[in-house]
Design an enzyme around this catalytic site. Structure first.
Site, PDB file in Angstrom:
ATOM      1  N   ASP A  23       0.816  -1.223   0.000  1.00  0.00           N
ATOM      2  CA  ASP A  23       0.000   0.000   0.000  1.00  0.00           C
ATOM      3  C   ASP A  23       0.844   1.265   0.000  1.00  0.00           C
ATOM      4  OD1 ASP A  23      -2.217  -1.627   0.245  1.00  0.00           O
ATOM      5  OD2 ASP A  23      -2.415  -1.352   2.410  1.00  0.00           O
ATOM      6  N   LYS A  51      -0.821  -8.531  -1.818  1.00  0.00           N
ATOM      7  CA  LYS A  51      -2.138  -7.917  -2.024  1.00  0.00           C
ATOM      8  C   LYS A  51      -1.944  -6.490  -2.524  1.00  0.00           C
ATOM      9  CE  LYS A  51      -4.784  -6.080   1.273  1.00  0.00           C
ATOM     10  NZ  LYS A  51      -5.394  -4.813   0.854  1.00  0.00           N
ATOM     11  N   LYS A  85     -12.439  -5.000  -3.457  1.00  0.00           N
ATOM     12  CA  LYS A  85     -13.635  -4.913  -2.594  1.00  0.00           C
ATOM     13  C   LYS A  85     -14.874  -4.693  -3.453  1.00  0.00           C
ATOM     14  CE  LYS A  85     -11.314  -3.586   1.680  1.00  0.00           C
ATOM     15  NZ  LYS A  85      -9.970  -3.170   1.301  1.00  0.00           N
ATOM     16  N   ASP A  88     -20.820  -4.247  -6.548  1.00  0.00           N
ATOM     17  CA  ASP A  88     -21.690  -3.546  -7.490  1.00  0.00           C
ATOM     18  C   ASP A  88     -22.664  -4.541  -8.126  1.00  0.00           C
ATOM     19  OD1 ASP A  88     -22.697  -1.461  -8.969  1.00  0.00           O
ATOM     20  OD2 ASP A  88     -20.838  -0.986 -10.018  1.00  0.00           O
ATOM     21  N   LYS A 214       0.221 -13.712  16.166  1.00  0.00           N
ATOM     22  CA  LYS A 214       0.079 -15.047  16.773  1.00  0.00           C
ATOM     23  C   LYS A 214      -1.326 -15.257  17.332  1.00  0.00           C
ATOM     24  CE  LYS A 214       4.736 -16.542  17.627  1.00  0.00           C
ATOM     25  NZ  LYS A 214       5.550 -15.334  17.342  1.00  0.00           N
ATOM     26  N   GLY A 227       0.552  -4.674   6.159  1.00  0.00           N
ATOM     27  CA  GLY A 227       1.077  -3.559   5.383  1.00  0.00           C
ATOM     28  C   GLY A 227       2.098  -2.752   6.157  1.00  0.00           C
TER      29      GLY A 227
HETATM   30  O1  O7M Z   1      -1.338  -3.537   7.946  1.00  0.00           O
HETATM   31  P1  O7M Z   1      -2.021  -2.236   7.622  1.00  0.00           P
HETATM   32  O2  O7M Z   1      -2.951  -1.777   8.676  1.00  0.00           O
HETATM   33  O3  O7M Z   1      -1.077  -1.188   7.157  1.00  0.00           O
HETATM   34  O4  O7M Z   1      -2.897  -2.517   6.292  1.00  0.00           O
HETATM   35  C1  O7M Z   1      -3.936  -3.436   6.297  1.00  0.00           C
HETATM   36  C2  O7M Z   1      -4.319  -3.820   4.896  1.00  0.00           C
HETATM   37  O5  O7M Z   1      -5.442  -4.694   4.974  1.00  0.00           O
HETATM   38  C3  O7M Z   1      -4.752  -2.669   3.991  1.00  0.00           C
HETATM   39  O6  O7M Z   1      -4.318  -2.995   2.671  1.00  0.00           O
HETATM   40  C4  O7M Z   1      -6.269  -2.682   4.042  1.00  0.00           C
HETATM   41  O7  O7M Z   1      -6.846  -2.301   2.811  1.00  0.00           O
HETATM   42  C5  O7M Z   1      -6.563  -4.155   4.310  1.00  0.00           C
HETATM   43  N1  O7M Z   1      -7.768  -4.400   5.117  1.00  0.00           N
HETATM   44  C6  O7M Z   1      -7.907  -3.879   6.374  1.00  0.00           C
HETATM   45  O8  O7M Z   1      -7.021  -3.185   6.892  1.00  0.00           O
HETATM   46  N2  O7M Z   1      -9.050  -4.129   7.076  1.00  0.00           N
HETATM   47  C7  O7M Z   1     -10.077  -4.863   6.595  1.00  0.00           C
HETATM   48  O9  O7M Z   1     -11.057  -5.067   7.279  1.00  0.00           O
HETATM   49  C8  O7M Z   1      -9.949  -5.426   5.323  1.00  0.00           C
HETATM   50  C9  O7M Z   1      -8.775  -5.228   4.622  1.00  0.00           C
HETATM   51  C10 O7M Z   1      -8.638  -5.972   3.422  1.00  0.00           C
HETATM   52  O10 O7M Z   1      -7.615  -6.453   2.997  1.00  0.00           O
HETATM   53  O11 O7M Z   1      -9.781  -6.172   2.788  1.00  0.00           O
HETATM   54  C11 O7M Z   1      -9.827  -6.986   1.725  1.00  0.00           C
END
Ligand code: O7M
Length: 249
Positions: A23, A51, A85, A88, A214, A227
């Site tokens: 991200d 992802k 996500k 639609d 864990k 991320g």
């Molecule tokens: O580890 P982070 O918090 O920096 O990022 C988390 C990643 O997981 C980020 O790419 C979000 O889009 C995704 N995510 C969530 O944080 N929460 C959710 O409930 C769902 C997702 C996700 O991946 O949905 C498919």
């Protein structure tokens, strides 16, 4: 190989349940690409999938993501998941899913709220011919998720929380996995009970959002979506190693 075979193989090879959430942000597309590729190279041996969400597609464009990140992921035998996500009506869901699959993604994330008929049916149809995966969001990690995912709705057998109904649908529709926030280990264990041992549970929300790797795995998570705890760390490689939870033998 199907998406499921790719992720299990990568997970066993790298002894990792970590799905890297790529991200990164940068207003300059070429810097964004360099940062993303550098990160990928530094953690490639400690993750099991990548992802990508819409912020990277917006920054780089789908073609560049396909030619660089997806190509590199394929060379590294790491599957790619498009976090679209989707939510639609059928024809646009179908178009978007086909476009991402044609670009080389191995799996796509959708929201089950749109329902099956002329909604998610087209996403599953698009996934079938190429053994692609469909992962469904059943309980988000953010605090506000409780507003809706825990709402009770009347069913034949009495009132049930929305997340349980979504989870039953994921089983019925033969999704390849469900997504449940790592910030909610109790919900992970309830969903694990509902789906049995085989359906993978993907859990985001480790570190920056307060979830623990864990604890999520002990509650029943199969894979951890991570991320910022990796890419925003001063030493992403060391963090990826530290956050690795090995799959059972
Ligand atoms: O580890 P982070 O918090 O920096 O990022 C988390 C990643 O997981 C980020 O790419 C979000 O889009 C995704 N995510 C969530 O944080 N929460 C959710 O409930 C769902 C997702 C996700 O991946 O949905 C498919």
């Amino acid at each position: 190989m199907s998406f499921e075979e790719k992720i299990t193989t990568a997970s066993a090879r790298n002894q990792s349940r970590t799905v890297l959430a790529l991200d990164l942000e940068d207003p300059d597309p070429s810097r964004l690409l360099t940062k993303s590729m550098d990160l990928l190279q530094s953690v490639k041996d400690f993750i099991c999938a990548i992802k990508i969400n819409r912020q990277l597609i917006l920054g780089l464009g789908l073609r560049d993501v396909a030619d660089s990140i997806i190509k590199t992921a394929n060379d590294l035998s790491l599957p790619t998941i498009m976090d679209a996500k989707l939510n639609d009506v059928g024809h646009t869901n179908g178009f978007i899913a086909r476009t991402y699959f044609d670009a080389g993604f191995d799996a796509i994330i959708a929201s089950p709220i749109a329902g099956w008929k002329d909604g998610l049916d087209r996403v599953f149809e698009a996934a079938k011919p190429g053994k692609k995966g469909v992962l469904l969001l059943t309980y988000m990690s953010n605090p506000g998720a409780e507003e809706f995912y825990s709402l009770k709705a009347d069913q034949m057998d009495g009132p049930r929380p929305l997340f349980e109904i979504l989870t039953s649908r994921a089983l019925e529709w033969k999704a390849n996995g469900i997504i449940v926030g790592a910030t909610r280990p109790k919900i992970i264990s309830i969903e694990r009970e509902l789906v049995g041992p085989d359906l993978p549970i993907y859990s985001p929300g480790i570190g920056a959002q307060g979830g623990d790797a864990k604890t999520a795995v002990e509650a029943g998570a199969s894979y951890l979506i991570i991320g910022r705890a990796i890419y925003a760390s001063p030493d992403p490689k060391a963090s990826a190693i530290g956050l690795r939870v090995k799959p059972e033998l």
